[in-house]
Design a protein around this motif. Structure first.
Motif, PDB file in Angstrom:
ATOM      1  N   GLU A   1      31.744  55.979  44.778  1.00  0.00           N
ATOM      2  CA  GLU A   1      30.773  55.526  43.798  1.00  0.00           C
ATOM      3  C   GLU A   1      31.416  54.625  42.758  1.00  0.00           C
ATOM      4  O   GLU A   1      30.761  53.750  42.193  1.00  0.00           O
ATOM      5  N   LEU A   2      32.703  54.855  42.498  1.00  0.00           N
ATOM      6  CA  LEU A   2      33.435  54.065  41.515  1.00  0.00           C
ATOM      7  C   LEU A   2      34.868  53.881  41.981  1.00  0.00           C
ATOM      8  O   LEU A   2      35.539  54.832  42.367  1.00  0.00           O
TER       9      LEU A   2
ATOM     10  N   ARG B   1      25.611  41.454  43.506  1.00  0.00           N
ATOM     11  CA  ARG B   1      26.214  42.244  42.439  1.00  0.00           C
ATOM     12  C   ARG B   1      26.322  41.398  41.180  1.00  0.00           C
ATOM     13  O   ARG B   1      26.337  40.159  41.241  1.00  0.00           O
ATOM     14  N   SER B   2      26.362  42.045  40.063  1.00  0.00           N
ATOM     15  CA  SER B   2      26.519  41.365  38.784  1.00  0.00           C
ATOM     16  C   SER B   2      27.961  41.515  38.317  1.00  0.00           C
ATOM     17  O   SER B   2      28.662  42.439  38.712  1.00  0.00           O
TER      18      SER B   2
ATOM     19  N   ILE C   1      36.833  45.639  47.091  1.00  0.00           N
ATOM     20  CA  ILE C   1      35.549  45.373  46.445  1.00  0.00           C
ATOM     21  C   ILE C   1      34.444  45.580  47.468  1.00  0.00           C
ATOM     22  O   ILE C   1      34.296  44.795  48.400  1.00  0.00           O
TER      23      ILE C   1
ATOM     24  N   TYR D   1      29.836  49.214  45.767  1.00  0.00           N
ATOM     25  CA  TYR D   1      29.898  50.274  44.768  1.00  0.00           C
ATOM     26  C   TYR D   1      30.430  49.670  43.470  1.00  0.00           C
ATOM     27  O   TYR D   1      30.817  48.489  43.435  1.00  0.00           O
ATOM     28  N   LEU D   2      30.454  50.440  42.431  1.00  0.00           N
ATOM     29  CA  LEU D   2      30.931  49.949  41.138  1.00  0.00           C
ATOM     30  C   LEU D   2      32.453  49.803  41.169  1.00  0.00           C
ATOM     31  O   LEU D   2      33.164  50.735  41.532  1.00  0.00           O
ATOM     32  N   VAL D   3      32.932  48.632  40.824  1.00  0.00           N
ATOM     33  CA  VAL D   3      34.369  48.342  40.845  1.00  0.00           C
ATOM     34  C   VAL D   3      34.816  47.949  39.440  1.00  0.00           C
ATOM     35  O   VAL D   3      34.194  47.094  38.797  1.00  0.00           O
ATOM     36  N   PHE D   4      35.898  48.576  38.974  1.00  0.00           N
ATOM     37  CA  PHE D   4      36.459  48.293  37.649  1.00  0.00           C
ATOM     38  C   PHE D   4      37.862  47.726  37.855  1.00  0.00           C
ATOM     39  O   PHE D   4      38.754  48.410  38.348  1.00  0.00           O
TER      40      PHE D   4
ATOM     41  N   THR E   1      24.313  42.373  49.300  1.00  0.00           N
ATOM     42  CA  THR E   1      25.558  42.617  48.552  1.00  0.00           C
ATOM     43  C   THR E   1      25.508  41.988  47.157  1.00  0.00           C
ATOM     44  O   THR E   1      26.542  41.767  46.547  1.00  0.00           O
TER      45      THR E   1
ATOM     46  N   ARG F   1      30.457  41.639  34.906  1.00  0.00           N
ATOM     47  CA  ARG F   1      30.554  41.794  33.450  1.00  0.00           C
ATOM     48  C   ARG F   1      32.033  41.766  33.074  1.00  0.00           C
ATOM     49  O   ARG F   1      32.829  42.525  33.622  1.00  0.00           O
TER      50      ARG F   1
END
Length: 317
Positions: A4-5, A104-105, A23, A26-29, A102, A107
């Protein structure tokens, strides 16, 4: 199991192809240092982040197009048009079947608050200026455009002049360091030390055509740092190989000698490209290839003035 992350710290230390594979849907930081005395991660910010920005902008345009066509779809239906013909017209207008799965935004968050120093600390400012650690702030604008690579020439930089503390020399040094920092991940103050006084290192820059009435510093299209290696006595090589050790420096000769147990290769003279960097505003235009070709010709004696003893000293027979 589906994540999920995914958190990737110091992402610039990981090869870009591997980061791209991490990547997923899912949420990628991603976090990385882009400036500082411990090294930088400009490869991440210059390549991957730019690609993500372009992808996000493309997705935003695509989504906006779909919202517009969806509005047209409902508007035409309300007018009583046939649903099948309206759907075909909207699909033809989009050109693609459905919006990307796919999408995605992106930020971006920039942290500028110092950790080891207080804000606007004079010691930190002095350290950055002295060691060229803030070279990423130098803008590499091409004031004279992008000339054809065949018209560009390679110049050897006199390091005594470059580190002479003159204002023009300091500005030139900042530009060269900025190119290297922006193109390589593992940067440190030691790089500046090698560039300044390492006996076997040489520095070259590729410049466009210059006129006599030109003012200001020329645009640097490409910069190359070279290390002269080889010329090691055979007996010394054999002693080192027998002892299972190696002297510092001469990376390529010692590596080949150890891997292939060849005591003759290290006797040859060669030049190893330590770092090469092309102006970020002039990538994929042939300047790096041109610089390497001129560098090869220089060390093969094709560009050396036979009446200049200093030029001849670096020539490879």
């Amino acid at each position: 199991a589906q994540a999920e992350l995914v958190v990737i710290d110091e992402a610039a230390a990981i090869p870009l192809p591997l980061v791209r594979k991490l990547i997923g849907p899912y949420l990628v930081f991603l976090s990385s240092t882009i400036n500082g005395y411990e090294g930088t991660g400009r490869s991440l910010s210059l390549k991957l982040i730019n690609q993500l920005r372009q992808s996000a902008a493309s997705n935003a345009t695509e989504n906006a197009s779909w919202r517009t066509n969806e509005h047209m779809f409902h508007k035409r239906l309300r007018k009583g048009e046939n649903e099948e013909s309206v759907s075909s017209a909207v699909a033809a207008n989009l050109g693609s079947g459905t919006p990307s799965a796919t999408t995605r935004s992106l930020r971006e968050i920039l942290l500028e608050e110092p950790i080891r120093y207080s804000k606007n600390d004079p010691v930190e400012k002095w350290l950055n200026n002295t060691l060229c650690l803030d070279a990423t702030s130098v803008k590499q604008h091409l004031t004279k455009g992008t000339p054809h690579p065949s018209t560009a020439e390679l110049f050897a930089v006199d390091r005594d002049v470059l580190f002479s503390h003159h204002a023009v020399s300091e500005a030139m040094l900042q530009r060269i360091q900025s190119l290297f920092v922006s193109s390589h991940y593992k940067n440190s103050p030691n790089d500046l030390l090698l560039l300044s006084d390492a006996p076997a290192h040489r520095l070259f820059v590729l410049l466009g055509p210059q006129s006599e009435d030109s003012e200001g510093l020329p645009d640097i299209l490409c910069a190359i740092q070279v290390s002269l290696e080889g010329g090691i006595a055979r007996q010394h090589v054999r002693e080192q190989l027998k002892a299972g050790s190696r002297a510092s420096g001469d990376l390529v000769p010692w590596t080949v000698a150890q891997q292939f147990q060849d005591s003759e290769f290290a006797q040859l003279d060669g030049a190893r490209v330590v770092r090469i960097a092309t102006n970020p505003n002039a990538t994929r235009m042939g300047y790096g290839k041109r610089a390497l070709e001129l560098l090869r010709r220089f060390y093969q004696g094709e560009l050396v003035n036979p009446d200049n003893d200093e030029d001849a000293s670096d020539r490879f027979e």
